[in-house]
Design a protein around this motif. Structure first.
Motif, PDB file in Angstrom:
ATOM      1  N   SER A  99       0.805  -1.228   0.000  1.00 51.63           N
ATOM      2  CA  SER A  99       0.000   0.000   0.000  1.00 51.63           C
ATOM      3  C   SER A  99       0.839   1.280   0.000  1.00 51.63           C
ATOM      4  O   SER A  99       0.284   2.368  -0.036  1.00 51.63           O
ATOM      5  CB  SER A  99      -0.968   0.003   1.187  1.00 51.63           C
ATOM      6  N   LEU A 100       2.154   1.173  -0.010  1.00 52.60           N
ATOM      7  CA  LEU A 100       3.005   2.365   0.032  1.00 52.60           C
ATOM      8  C   LEU A 100       3.469   2.749  -1.376  1.00 52.60           C
ATOM      9  O   LEU A 100       4.638   2.667  -1.725  1.00 52.60           O
ATOM     10  CB  LEU A 100       4.200   2.142   0.956  1.00 52.60           C
ATOM     11  N   LYS A 101       2.524   3.151  -2.201  1.00 52.96           N
ATOM     12  CA  LYS A 101       2.836   3.654  -3.545  1.00 52.96           C
ATOM     13  C   LYS A 101       2.866   5.175  -3.533  1.00 52.96           C
ATOM     14  O   LYS A 101       3.580   5.800  -4.300  1.00 52.96           O
ATOM     15  CB  LYS A 101       1.797   3.179  -4.562  1.00 52.96           C
ATOM     16  N   ASN A 102       2.048   5.753  -2.670  1.00 52.36           N
ATOM     17  CA  ASN A 102       1.950   7.208  -2.529  1.00 52.36           C
ATOM     18  C   ASN A 102       1.913   7.555  -1.046  1.00 52.36           C
ATOM     19  O   ASN A 102       1.555   6.721  -0.221  1.00 52.36           O
ATOM     20  CB  ASN A 102       0.665   7.733  -3.183  1.00 52.36           C
ATOM     21  N   ILE A 103       2.247   8.795  -0.748  1.00 49.34           N
ATOM     22  CA  ILE A 103       2.054   9.345   0.591  1.00 49.34           C
ATOM     23  C   ILE A 103       0.986  10.418   0.428  1.00 49.34           C
ATOM     24  O   ILE A 103       1.111  11.301  -0.430  1.00 49.34           O
ATOM     25  CB  ILE A 103       3.352   9.951   1.159  1.00 49.34           C
ATOM     26  N   ALA A 154      11.045  16.142  -6.508  1.00 51.63           N
ATOM     27  CA  ALA A 154      11.143  15.085  -7.519  1.00 51.63           C
ATOM     28  C   ALA A 154       9.923  14.166  -7.458  1.00 51.63           C
ATOM     29  O   ALA A 154       9.424  13.715  -8.482  1.00 51.63           O
ATOM     30  CB  ALA A 154      12.419  14.271  -7.316  1.00 51.63           C
ATOM     31  N   GLY A 155       9.456  13.892  -6.234  1.00 54.04           N
ATOM     32  CA  GLY A 155       8.277  13.046  -6.043  1.00 54.04           C
ATOM     33  C   GLY A 155       6.995  13.770  -6.361  1.00 54.04           C
ATOM     34  O   GLY A 155       5.911  13.226  -6.245  1.00 54.04           O
ATOM     35  N   ASP A 170       4.454  10.695  -4.848  1.00 51.74           N
ATOM     36  CA  ASP A 170       4.784   9.377  -5.395  1.00 51.74           C
ATOM     37  C   ASP A 170       5.954   8.839  -4.584  1.00 51.74           C
ATOM     38  O   ASP A 170       7.067   9.374  -4.643  1.00 51.74           O
ATOM     39  CB  ASP A 170       5.157   9.507  -6.874  1.00 51.74           C
ATOM     40  N   PHE A 171       5.710   7.782  -3.811  1.00 55.16           N
ATOM     41  CA  PHE A 171       6.724   7.313  -2.872  1.00 55.16           C
ATOM     42  C   PHE A 171       7.975   6.771  -3.555  1.00 55.16           C
ATOM     43  O   PHE A 171       9.087   7.040  -3.114  1.00 55.16           O
ATOM     44  CB  PHE A 171       6.155   6.244  -1.927  1.00 55.16           C
ATOM     45  N   ASN A 172       7.825   6.013  -4.616  1.00 58.49           N
ATOM     46  CA  ASN A 172       8.999   5.444  -5.279  1.00 58.49           C
ATOM     47  C   ASN A 172       9.903   6.526  -5.854  1.00 58.49           C
ATOM     48  O   ASN A 172      11.126   6.438  -5.747  1.00 58.49           O
ATOM     49  CB  ASN A 172       8.584   4.446  -6.366  1.00 58.49           C
ATOM     50  N   ILE A 173       9.315   7.559  -6.464  1.00 57.62           N
ATOM     51  CA  ILE A 173      10.125   8.659  -6.980  1.00 57.62           C
ATOM     52  C   ILE A 173      10.799   9.381  -5.816  1.00 57.62           C
ATOM     53  O   ILE A 173      11.984   9.714  -5.873  1.00 57.62           O
ATOM     54  CB  ILE A 173       9.279   9.637  -7.825  1.00 57.62           C
TER      55      ILE A 173
END
Length: 182
Positions: A99-103, A154-155, A170-173
Motif C-alpha cells: 500500500s506504500l505507492k503514494n504518501i 522530484a516526487g 509518489d513514494f517510489n520517486i
C-alpha cells in the motif's frame, strides 16, 4: 535374546526418524521465511543525535527519509525517538503489504494524518496510517518540513484538491530521489 537385539535397532530407527523429521521441519521453515534481501527495509536510528527514519534500499543504500528535528507538529505523548520507531514500523508494514505507492494526507478521528496509499483516490485508514499530527496542523507544511525537500520536489508533492493542506507524493520517486547518507 530377541529383546536385546531389537532394542538397539529400535533406538537407531527412532534416532534416524527424529533427525529426518527435524531436518524436514527446519528446511521447510527456512524455505517459507520471507526474503527481505531484495526489498526495502525501514528502521530508526540516530544521526548526529537526531532520530531519523531510514530506508535501506534493495542495493544496500542507507537513505535518511525523515529527520525528527521538529516536534511542533506532534503531541508530546511520544519522544521523537519512539515516534521514529513507530513510523519506521508503519512504513515497513505498508511497504510489505503493497500500500506504500503514494504518501497522502487525510483525517482520522478529527486529527490530520499522513498515510500510505495505492492511488490518489484512497482514503487514510488506521491500516495505512504513517503518522498523526496535532489538531490544527497543516499536513503539507509538516511533510515539507520533515521530509527532504529536493526529493519531495522530484516526487512531485501535489495538492489532492484545492485545499493547500492536502498532499500526494509518489513514494517510489521520492525514495529514489533521496541522497544516500554519507
Amino acid at each position: 535374546m530377541s529383546n536385546r537385539l531389537l532394542s538397539p535397532m529400535l533406538t537407531k530407527v527412532v534416532r534416524f526418524c527424529g533427525i529426518a523429521l527435524l531436518t524436514t521441519l527446519t528446511t521447510t521453515t527456512i524455505i517459507h521465511q520471507p526474503s527481505y534481501a531484495s526489498s526495502t527495509t525501514f528502521f530508526c536510528a540516530k544521526s548526529k543525535g537526531v532520530p531519523v527514519t531510514y530506508a535501506k534500499s534493495q542495493n544496500g543504500r542507507r537513505i535518511p527519509m525523515i529527520r525528527w528535528v521538529s516536534s511542533n507538529y506532534f503531541s508530546s505523548d511520544l519522544t521523537p525517538f519512539v515516534r521514529c520507531q513507530h513510523v519506521a514500523y508503519r512504513f515497513q508494514k505498508n511497504y510489505d503489504n503493497g500500500s506504500l505507492k503514494n504518501i497522502i494526507s487525510g483525517t482520522l478521528q478529527n486529527y490530520p494524518v499522513v498515510c500510505a496509499a495505492v492511488s490518489r483516490n484512497d482514503d487514510c485508514t488506521s491500516d495505512t496510517l504513517l503518522f498523526t499530527l496535532k489538531r490544527g496542523t497543516n499536513a503539507r507544511q509538516a511533510v515539507e518540513s520533515l521530509l527532504d525537500r529536493r526529493a519531495l520536489a522530484a516526487g512531485k508533492i501535489q495538492q489532492q484538491s484545492g485545499d493547500d493542506t492536502q498532499i500526494l507524493v509518489d513514494f517510489n520517486i521520492y525514495l529514489n530521489s533521496l541522497p544516500e547518507e554519507p
